[in-house]
Design an enzyme around this catalytic site. Structure first.
Site, PDB file in Angstrom:
ATOM      1  N   GLU A 125      47.020   0.197 -15.746  1.00 17.29           N
ATOM      2  CA  GLU A 125      48.020   0.943 -15.400  1.00 17.29           C
ATOM      3  C   GLU A 125      48.537   0.424 -13.956  1.00 17.29           C
ATOM      4  O   GLU A 125      49.548   0.515 -13.512  1.00 17.29           O
ATOM      5  CB  GLU A 125      47.977   2.314 -15.241  1.00 17.29           C
ATOM      6  CG  GLU A 125      46.889   2.977 -14.477  1.00 17.29           C
ATOM      7  CD  GLU A 125      46.707   4.338 -14.778  1.00 17.29           C
ATOM      8  OE1 GLU A 125      46.838   4.858 -15.878  1.00 17.29           O
ATOM      9  OE2 GLU A 125      46.167   5.063 -13.923  1.00 17.29           O
ATOM     10  N   HIS A 145      46.995  13.989 -26.823  1.00 13.25           N
ATOM     11  CA  HIS A 145      46.954  13.758 -25.341  1.00 13.25           C
ATOM     12  C   HIS A 145      46.659  14.812 -24.816  1.00 13.25           C
ATOM     13  O   HIS A 145      47.534  15.944 -24.982  1.00 13.25           O
ATOM     14  CB  HIS A 145      48.101  12.897 -25.079  1.00 13.25           C
ATOM     15  CG  HIS A 145      47.844  12.616 -23.397  1.00 13.25           C
ATOM     16  ND1 HIS A 145      48.655  12.778 -22.366  1.00 13.25           N
ATOM     17  CD2 HIS A 145      46.850  12.033 -22.630  1.00 13.25           C
ATOM     18  CE1 HIS A 145      48.425  12.580 -21.282  1.00 13.25           C
ATOM     19  NE2 HIS A 145      47.249  11.861 -21.378  1.00 13.25           N
ATOM     20  N   HIS A 146      45.684  15.207 -24.028  1.00 12.16           N
ATOM     21  CA  HIS A 146      45.336  16.317 -23.289  1.00 12.16           C
ATOM     22  C   HIS A 146      45.301  16.003 -21.635  1.00 12.16           C
ATOM     23  O   HIS A 146      44.202  15.758 -21.407  1.00 12.16           O
ATOM     24  CB  HIS A 146      44.166  17.207 -23.628  1.00 12.16           C
ATOM     25  CG  HIS A 146      44.152  17.810 -24.957  1.00 12.16           C
ATOM     26  ND1 HIS A 146      43.349  18.107 -25.563  1.00 12.16           N
ATOM     27  CD2 HIS A 146      45.282  18.186 -25.782  1.00 12.16           C
ATOM     28  CE1 HIS A 146      43.468  18.997 -26.767  1.00 12.16           C
ATOM     29  NE2 HIS A 146      44.781  18.754 -26.808  1.00 12.16           N
ATOM     30  N   GLU A 147      46.550  16.028 -21.090  1.00 12.75           N
ATOM     31  CA  GLU A 147      46.372  16.032 -19.594  1.00 12.75           C
ATOM     32  C   GLU A 147      46.215  17.265 -19.234  1.00 12.75           C
ATOM     33  O   GLU A 147      46.971  18.074 -19.456  1.00 12.75           O
ATOM     34  CB  GLU A 147      47.791  15.295 -19.086  1.00 12.75           C
ATOM     35  CG  GLU A 147      47.943  15.200 -17.520  1.00 12.75           C
ATOM     36  CD  GLU A 147      46.443  14.514 -16.892  1.00 12.75           C
ATOM     37  OE1 GLU A 147      45.890  15.340 -15.961  1.00 12.75           O
ATOM     38  OE2 GLU A 147      46.308  13.487 -17.200  1.00 12.75           O
ATOM     39  N   GLU A 199      39.182   4.588  -8.445  1.00 12.67           N
ATOM     40  CA  GLU A 199      40.140   3.991  -8.630  1.00 12.67           C
ATOM     41  C   GLU A 199      40.716   3.032  -7.488  1.00 12.67           C
ATOM     42  O   GLU A 199      41.697   2.623  -7.574  1.00 12.67           O
ATOM     43  CB  GLU A 199      41.537   4.581  -9.240  1.00 12.67           C
ATOM     44  CG  GLU A 199      41.192   5.388 -10.518  1.00 12.67           C
ATOM     45  CD  GLU A 199      42.337   6.089 -11.186  1.00 12.67           C
ATOM     46  OE1 GLU A 199      43.321   6.417 -10.516  1.00 12.67           O
ATOM     47  OE2 GLU A 199      42.501   6.410 -12.329  1.00 12.67           O
ATOM     48  N   HIS A 208      39.873  10.263 -19.246  1.00 10.70           N
ATOM     49  CA  HIS A 208      40.441   9.490 -17.843  1.00 10.70           C
ATOM     50  C   HIS A 208      40.326  10.174 -16.763  1.00 10.70           C
ATOM     51  O   HIS A 208      40.361  11.620 -16.735  1.00 10.70           O
ATOM     52  CB  HIS A 208      41.973   9.007 -18.160  1.00 10.70           C
ATOM     53  CG  HIS A 208      41.997   7.730 -19.052  1.00 10.70           C
ATOM     54  ND1 HIS A 208      42.701   7.065 -18.763  1.00 10.70           N
ATOM     55  CD2 HIS A 208      41.399   7.622 -20.168  1.00 10.70           C
ATOM     56  CE1 HIS A 208      42.860   6.168 -19.818  1.00 10.70           C
ATOM     57  NE2 HIS A 208      42.091   6.470 -20.473  1.00 10.70           N
ATOM     58  N   GLU A 209      39.871   9.542 -15.609  1.00 15.09           N
ATOM     59  CA  GLU A 209      39.822  10.289 -14.408  1.00 15.09           C
ATOM     60  C   GLU A 209      38.632  11.222 -14.281  1.00 15.09           C
ATOM     61  O   GLU A 209      38.378  11.975 -13.414  1.00 15.09           O
ATOM     62  CB  GLU A 209      41.091  10.959 -13.857  1.00 15.09           C
ATOM     63  CG  GLU A 209      42.101  10.130 -13.441  1.00 15.09           C
ATOM     64  CD  GLU A 209      43.018  10.039 -14.828  1.00 15.09           C
ATOM     65  OE1 GLU A 209      43.822   9.017 -15.010  1.00 15.09           O
ATOM     66  OE2 GLU A 209      43.143  11.030 -15.725  1.00 15.09           O
ATOM     67  N   GLU A 256      37.876   6.143 -18.876  1.00 11.81           N
ATOM     68  CA  GLU A 256      38.617   5.264 -17.693  1.00 11.81           C
ATOM     69  C   GLU A 256      37.807   4.905 -16.656  1.00 11.81           C
ATOM     70  O   GLU A 256      37.041   3.952 -16.406  1.00 11.81           O
ATOM     71  CB  GLU A 256      40.073   5.831 -17.675  1.00 11.81           C
ATOM     72  CG  GLU A 256      41.017   5.002 -16.508  1.00 11.81           C
ATOM     73  CD  GLU A 256      42.030   5.445 -15.850  1.00 11.81           C
ATOM     74  OE1 GLU A 256      43.032   5.201 -15.727  1.00 11.81           O
ATOM     75  OE2 GLU A 256      41.768   6.522 -15.501  1.00 11.81           O
TER      76      GLU A 256
END
Length: 699
Positions: free
Chosen positions: A495, A400-402, A159, A470-471, A489
């Protein structure tokens, strides 16, 4: 009897003859070189691997045998930028033998019209069963001091903002380029990440990346700036090893896409072609979609947040009803219903809800393992009611699974989490990996985590669930093999417009770098570009409104978000129409104009429709896009709706200034369209009756 082919060069050409590969042994060391139209792309470069505690695979080789073949087939992706992809290459397979250790290794080269892919293969053999990679020694010796678009080497994040420089300038810029980011592990010596995009002084475009990254760490590139030499640098594990291999396996492909036309880089499907076809028997449940979400408001408004409670030291087993509500929790039942209503009214497929589940009070920065359980909602979020309401409106809810980077916790709870999704009818999940990886000491891009991401995709497929990660490690075309891994992502996305801002050139670089490996969930569509409206006076979103529309074409993804707040779309309903109309799955894509770091203009035909969409973007400089409509069927007229920058628009002034006009176009039409500094243009092309075309200007 083995008759070694000592010092004899093995050569192949691409099917069109423009690319030429030569392989030979130099004093027992494998070496390759690549030319394009007679000019060097990769000068003689060595290949091999250093192994831990056993002799290396870098020298002492003989050529045991070589094999050649030509392949020319076509295949149909489940979704993508084209309905049909041609897979045409000439292959050279070299089997090498180390007589001192009675060991074999194979190097397989595939030469396409648009570049080269090669990999190491480790056949089963009597004298080698298991080994540990200490380092891969693949070299890319470049022909000069090319311009390069790069982010610094790092084991845990991609990022970073892009830096544009000469290769020789990388060491002096490395420290400045390595800005502070959550959970970073920068490489100390000069290095860059892939995909790495370069341009030579004589106009040759070169892209280095990898394909089919499985059971192997991601590849970074060490930079010898003096000799213009890039060398593979694999991401280590917690004890410093680079990879654990059992023979009967192979490395990912190392890829070099090359052309003297930048448009060919963006139209290349080499990386996809080097991935295996999917073995999923049924793919009917996989579907591209447009969505909205309770997300952007957390970054910009200050009025809502992921966390439900005021407490900041919570444990997963605590009863959430004992927490003290902050009054700022965004993912509450009534608020989510507002998003569902807006999505239904405007034809969106789904709504993403972030912050619905317990754990957000204490989820980042503590290297914590028991972070989320993925099934327990906060007291103000009624899962059953929200889902029932969404389904009554014809809208899906995206789970959503963070994970908070606790991959071990996620794997333990994965089956339960997916069964929870099955119960409530979710068919898509956004996963996140913010923070330092657990198991502790592992990295986002190491072999363990590479296998984790694939494990999640496979398990999700068993439940007919699509994954947007993501990440995660940057993509390498694995969406061909796992088509439910629908987006990622893995780069600096929208963001960051709310945190530090993105340079106007950023989105003109990403198609040549991050997007080479697969689609990106860039989350475009921000209409309130002046962030002072939320009390943020430090910076704005560094685009025009028209450029935000263009992203839906230039930033390819089968999963496209309208990321802004519903009330901001209501301010500009005529511009919002383009987001409502634009497709997310395509029959064909046409790269009309391209120059990395400067501009990109792309046209795409919607899947199974007589509709086309065009997006053009520029960097901080104004320019005139020259758009040919020769992709349209000959002899037919269409209505083009042009969403353009206003005369006074720019990325840092009058960002919301735009114009909309309709014209009649056919395959002979040419449009010269001004793009404002940091601006763009978006065009929808549809059929229209003679009555609708009447009175419209023809171009």
């Amino acid at each position: 009897m083995l008759i070694p082919l000592l010092g004899i060069a093995q050569e192949i050409n691409s099917p069109d003859g423009d690319l030429h590969l030569k392989f030979k042994l130099v004093n027992g060391k494998p070496q390759y070189q690549l030319n394009f139209k007679g000019n060097p792309v990769i000068k003689p470069s060595f290949l091999g691997l250093e192994l831990k505690n056993i002799p290396s695979m870098v020298e002492g080789f003989e050529v045991e045998k070589t094999e050649k073949q030509t392949v020319d087939t076509s295949w149909n992706p489940v979704w993508g930028e084209e309905k049909v992809i041609r897979n045409h290459y000439n292959e050279l397979l070299v089997t090498l033998y180390q007589p001192e250790y009675y060991r074999n290794i194979r190097i397989r080269f595939r030469l396409f019209n648009d570049g080269l892919g090669f990999r190491y293969e480790f056949p089963r053999q009597e004298n080698l069963s298991y080994f540990v990679i200490e380092e891969e020694k693949t070299q890319f010796r470049l022909s000069g001091n090319h311009k390069i678009f790069w982010i610094p080497g790092d084991y845990d994040t991609n990022e970073y903002p892009y830096t544009t420089s000469k290769i020789s300038e990388i060491p002096g810029l490395q420290e400045e380029a390595t800005i502070e980011i959550t959970a970073q592990s920068p490489i100390e010596n000069p290095s860059v990440q892939t995909p790495s995009m370069m341009k030579s002084d004589d106009g040759l475009y070169i892209n280095i990346h990898e394909a089919a990254l499985q059971n192997y760490p991601a590849m970074q590139l060490d930079v010898n700036a003096k000799d213009f030499l890039l060398t593979s640098h694999l991401v280590p594990d917690a004890v410093g090893n680079k990879g654990y291999i059992q023979t009967g396996a192979h490395s990912p492909w190392r890829t070099i896409v090359v052309s003297d036309d930048a448009r060919d880089i963006l139209s290349s499907r080499l990386i996809l072609n080097l991935n295996d076809p999917t073995n999923y028997e049924d793919v009917s449940w996989i579907h591209p979609m447009k969505y909205m979400g309770v997300w952007w408001e957390y970054f910009v408004t200050g009025k809502s947040t992921w966390a439900y409670a005021k407490e900041t030291n919570t444990k997963l087993e605590e009863d959430p009803t004992n927490l003290t509500p902050s009054g700022r929790h965004g993912a509450n039942t009534e608020h989510v219903k507002e998003y569902i209503d807006f999505a239904a009214e405007n034809g969106f497929d789904a709504v993403l809800v972030e912050g619905w589940n317990i754990g957000w009070e204490d989820w980042i920065g503590n290297w914590k393992e028991e972070v989320f359980d993925f099934v327990t909602p906060y007291p103000d979020y009624d899962v059953e009611e929200v889902n029932k309401y969404a389904h009554s409106k014809g809208v899906e809810i995206i789970m959503h699974h963070e994970t908070g980077a606790s991959a071990t916790n996620y794997e333990r709870r994965l089956d339960t989490a997916f069964r929870f999704m099955d119960k409530y009818g979710y068919d898509a999940v956004k996963t996140g990996y913010v923070g330092q990886i657990v198991p502790r000491g592992e990295h986002h891009d190491g072999q363990w985590m590479v296998n984790h991401y694939i494990h999640v995709a496979r398990e999700a497929a068993d439940h007919e669930i699509m994954v947007n990660s993501h990440e995660a490690v940057r993509p390498t075309g694995l969406h061909r093999t796992y088509p439910n891994w629908i987006a990622q992502e893995s780069a600096r996305g929208t963001e960051f417009e709310a945190m530090a801002g993105l340079a106007p050139e950023h989105a003109t670089i990403l198609p040549f770098t991050r997007l080479m490996g697969g689609p990106m969930d860039y989350t475009p569509g921000i209409f309130q570009l002046d962030l002072s409206a939320y009390g943020n006076d430090d910076h704005n979103v560094n685009t025009t409104l028209a450029k935000q529309l263009a992203y839906y074409v230039t930033m390819y993804s089968p999963l496209q978000m309208a990321a802004d707040l519903p009330e901001n779309y209501k301010k500009y309903p005529d511009a919002f129409q383009f987001i409502k109309d634009v497709a997310v799955d395509w029959d064909q894509s046409f790269i009309l104009e391209a120059e990395p770091g400067d501009y990109v203009t792309i046209a795409r035909k919607a899947k199974n429709k007589k509709e086309w969409y065009v997006g053009g973007i520029t960097d901080e400089n104004a320019r005139t896009a020259e758009i040919s409509f020769d992709f349209l069927p000959k002899g037919e007229k269409y209505i083009a709706t042009i969403y353009a920058d206003g005369k006074d628009a720019g990325w840092n002034t009058n960002q919301h200034s735009y114009s909309i006009k309709k014209v009649v176009v056919d395959s002979k039409s040419r449009l010269k369209q001004k793009l404002a500094p940091g601006g763009g243009v978006a065009i929808s092309v549809k059929e229209g009756s003679k009555e609708e075309q009447k009175g419209l200007k023809r171009i």
